[in-house]
Design an enzyme around this catalytic site. Structure first.
Site, PDB file in Angstrom:
ATOM      1  N   ALA A 119     -36.122 -41.430 -11.737  1.00  0.00           N
ATOM      2  CA  ALA A 119     -37.805 -41.186 -12.044  1.00  0.00           C
ATOM      3  C   ALA A 119     -38.082 -40.281 -10.769  1.00  0.00           C
ATOM      4  CB  ALA A 119     -38.208 -42.526 -11.989  1.00  0.00           C
TER       5      ALA A 119
ATOM      6  N   GLU B 235     -26.390 -50.811  -8.954  1.00  0.00           N
ATOM      7  CA  GLU B 235     -26.282 -49.564  -9.274  1.00  0.00           C
ATOM      8  C   GLU B 235     -25.157 -49.000  -8.835  1.00  0.00           C
ATOM      9  OE1 GLU B 235     -30.004 -47.878  -8.346  1.00  0.00           O
ATOM     10  OE2 GLU B 235     -31.240 -48.567 -10.084  1.00  0.00           O
TER      11      GLU B 235
ATOM     12  N   ARG C 229     -37.168 -51.775  -9.298  1.00  0.00           N
ATOM     13  CA  ARG C 229     -35.888 -52.123  -8.724  1.00  0.00           C
ATOM     14  C   ARG C 229     -35.472 -53.148  -9.861  1.00  0.00           C
ATOM     15  NH1 ARG C 229     -36.246 -48.579  -5.790  1.00  0.00           N
ATOM     16  NH2 ARG C 229     -35.931 -48.484  -3.715  1.00  0.00           N
TER      17      ARG C 229
ATOM     18  N   GLY D  70     -50.070 -50.649  -6.554  1.00  0.00           N
ATOM     19  CA  GLY D  70     -50.259 -49.670  -5.438  1.00  0.00           C
ATOM     20  C   GLY D  70     -50.418 -48.367  -5.745  1.00  0.00           C
TER      21      GLY D  70
ATOM     22  N   HIS E  73     -31.807 -44.147 -12.850  1.00  0.00           N
ATOM     23  CA  HIS E  73     -32.384 -44.157 -11.688  1.00  0.00           C
ATOM     24  C   HIS E  73     -33.061 -42.496 -11.102  1.00  0.00           C
ATOM     25  CE1 HIS E  73     -33.465 -46.724  -7.787  1.00  0.00           C
ATOM     26  NE2 HIS E  73     -34.476 -45.759  -8.020  1.00  0.00           N
TER      27      HIS E  73
ATOM     28  N   ARG F 238     -51.303 -58.800  -5.124  1.00  0.00           N
ATOM     29  CA  ARG F 238     -51.748 -59.869  -4.346  1.00  0.00           C
ATOM     30  C   ARG F 238     -53.347 -59.759  -3.986  1.00  0.00           C
ATOM     31  NH1 ARG F 238     -46.511 -58.340  -0.693  1.00  0.00           N
ATOM     32  NH2 ARG F 238     -47.751 -56.625  -0.370  1.00  0.00           N
TER      33      ARG F 238
END
Length: 323
Positions: free
Chosen positions: A291, A270, A241, A159, A289, A181
């Protein structure tokens, strides 16, 4: 005054909450009564009167949705929905939206992905640790150092963020393979990317980077069997994730040198507990976490959440709704 809707903004402090909360509050104050909290459970009265909740990775559970009889809309300041009880939202007729089409986090997550890849390839953490211990020689004799140039980058998910990573890979003279997909012909042409099946990607890539949401289908997508397909010289990077990867199987692979290294920005749960083996396994670069939480991104996230929540408040259809 009585027809103004009530909005609960939930932004934990560890996510730059004060600045983001202030921006969200200011941006929505002329459209609604806004309450800013650090936890969804912090102010039960505010939750009970809220017609909208804006949440930055703070969970919205079935119990909280049931405790909010006026709730109509939940805006997530992220690309995912996994911290929202979507089944409960559907049962109560609550619309849930994220910011997936806004591009707010694309640049930062792509940059962070490459920061992890470079740290692994150049052994930045071990080199720093050795030098801080007055060991000049060992890092200079390190045979594990490698280049990105000429290597194959396998993107699991292609994506917006995956394509931003591909864009940077071209600058590093990397070959790009992806699995998704459906195909992305324009992006394939732009970045010289080729779509392959997941198993082929895992067998052939020198770097495997994950860029897909957590869903029932993607949970433990990289299980023990799929991790075993990776080359022993390959590196795994995850900025999506934590639950997409079997963390115990990954720790086993790293400890047995069946994988060259892993760069992880996300974990399950987390924050991770002290029992997480990946905190002690070799050849890892771990970040908490972060980013997508640079100064620039926090501003873009706040603006995107304001715009979408304002659409709901003004009776316009919000973007990026689930379902």
């Amino acid at each position: 005054m009585t027809d103004r809707k009530s909005v609960l903004v939930v932004v934990p402090v560890h996510l730059g909450g004060r600045e983001t909360g202030t921006a969200l509050s200011a941006g929505l104050a002329d459209r609604a009564e806004v309450t800013v909290v650090e936890s969804t459970d912090e102010d039960p009265a505010a939750l009970a009167r809220a017609q909208a909740v804006v949440t930055a990775l703070a969970p919205v559970t079935a119990g909280q949705i049931a405790a909010a009889p006026r709730l109509e809309f939940v805006q997530c300041t992220s690309h995912g929905f996994d911290y929202i009880d979507l089944d409960a939202a559907r049962r109560h007729g609550v619309t849930v939206a994220n910011i997936s089409s806004t591009g707010a986090e694309q640049q930062d997550v792509a940059e962070h992905t490459f920061a992890l890849m470079l740290a692994l390839a150049k052994q930045i953490i071990p080199a720093h640790t050795a030098l801080a211990a007055a060991d000049w020689a060992t890092p200079r004799l390190q045979p594990a150092l490698t280049e990105l140039s000429g290597k194959t980058l396998g993107l699991v998910g292609f994506g917006a963020i995956g394509q931003q990573v591909a864009r940077r890979a071209v600058a590093f003279d990397m070959a790009v393979r992806y699995t998704a997909r459906h195909g992305y012909p324009e992006a394939e042409q732009r970045y010289g990317a080729r779509r392959v099946e997941l198993e082929e990607l895992l067998r052939t890539a020198d770097y495997v980077s994950l860029h897909l949401p957590l869903t029932p289908e993607t949970r433990r997508l990289l299980d023990r069997d799929r991790l075993a397909l990776l080359k022993p010289t390959a590196f795994l990077v995850n900025t999506s994730r934590g639950a997409i990867v079997d963390q115990e199987a990954l720790a086993d692979a790293l400890e047995a040198a069946r994988l060259a290294g892993a760069g992880l920005d996300v974990f399950d749960p987390e924050p991770p507990t002290a029992a997480l083996r990946l905190l002690r396994t070799p050849n890892t670069v771990l970040t908490p976490h972060i980013a997508g939480v640079t100064r620039e991104t926090l501003v873009r996230i706040a603006l995107a959440a304001i715009d979408n929540t304002a659409a709901y408040l003004e009776g316009r259809p919000p973007r990026d709704t689930v379902g």
